[in-house]
Design a protein around this motif. Structure first.
Motif, mmCIF file in Angstrom:
data_model
loop_
_atom_site.group_PDB
_atom_site.id
_atom_site.type_symbol
_atom_site.label_atom_id
_atom_site.label_comp_id
_atom_site.label_asym_id
_atom_site.label_seq_id
_atom_site.Cartn_x
_atom_site.Cartn_y
_atom_site.Cartn_z
ATOM 1 N N THR A 79 -10.408 -53.314 5.098
ATOM 2 C CA THR A 79 -11.091 -53.303 3.799
ATOM 3 C C THR A 79 -10.957 -54.667 3.129
ATOM 4 O O THR A 79 -10.167 -55.526 3.550
ATOM 5 N N THR A 80 -11.697 -54.847 2.072
ATOM 6 C CA THR A 80 -11.588 -56.100 1.321
ATOM 7 C C THR A 80 -10.211 -56.237 0.687
ATOM 8 O O THR A 80 -9.700 -57.350 0.556
ATOM 9 N N ASP A 81 -9.603 -55.131 0.330
ATOM 10 C CA ASP A 81 -8.237 -55.172 -0.197
ATOM 11 C C ASP A 81 -7.258 -55.665 0.872
ATOM 12 O O ASP A 81 -6.341 -56.433 0.576
ATOM 13 N N ASP A 82 -7.464 -55.213 2.105
ATOM 14 C CA ASP A 82 -6.620 -55.668 3.212
ATOM 15 C C ASP A 82 -6.775 -57.181 3.408
ATOM 16 O O ASP A 82 -5.793 -57.900 3.607
ATOM 17 N N MET A 111 -7.739 -59.371 1.169
ATOM 18 C CA MET A 111 -7.165 -60.063 0.013
ATOM 19 C C MET A 111 -5.645 -60.150 0.152
ATOM 20 O O MET A 111 -5.043 -61.181 -0.117
ATOM 21 N N GLU A 112 -5.023 -59.063 0.571
ATOM 22 C CA GLU A 112 -3.573 -59.041 0.773
ATOM 23 C C GLU A 112 -3.170 -60.044 1.858
ATOM 24 O O GLU A 112 -2.204 -60.792 1.707
#
Length: 91
Positions: free
Chosen positions: A7-10, A12-13
């Motif tokens: 995901t985009t959160d992954d 970003m992290e």
């Protein structure tokens, strides 16, 4: 082979972790240089002297320096040696 969705959160992290690691490497690498060579502002702060006094030390040959472009650097070991060599002991 199992698939996983990124995901985009992954992403970003991962980006933040990668930037943090790069910053640590840069600090570690540049730390060696800054331990040996000090900028004028660092020397003034360390010795608690003004820019004019530091300029006087340079022009009188009291503190040798290196100049690269418009930046002036001082060898920390030479500063310490100069302080030690000029140590005055009361009898």
């Amino acid at each position: 082979m199992p698939t996983s969705i990124v995901t985009t959160d992954d992403l970003m992290e991962f980006k933040l972790e990668l930037l943090e690691e790069i910053q640590k490497l840069l600090e570690k690498k540049s730390g060696n240089i800054s331990e040996k060579w000090l900028k004028s502002t660092e020397v003034m702060k360390m010795l608690k002297i003004s820019a004019g006094t530091l300029y006087g030390f340079r022009t009188k040959g009291i503190l040798p320096y290196s100049k690269i472009g418009g930046l002036i650097y001082y060898d920390l070991a030479i500063i310490k040696k100069t302080l030690t060599d000029n140590l005055i002991q009361n009898e």
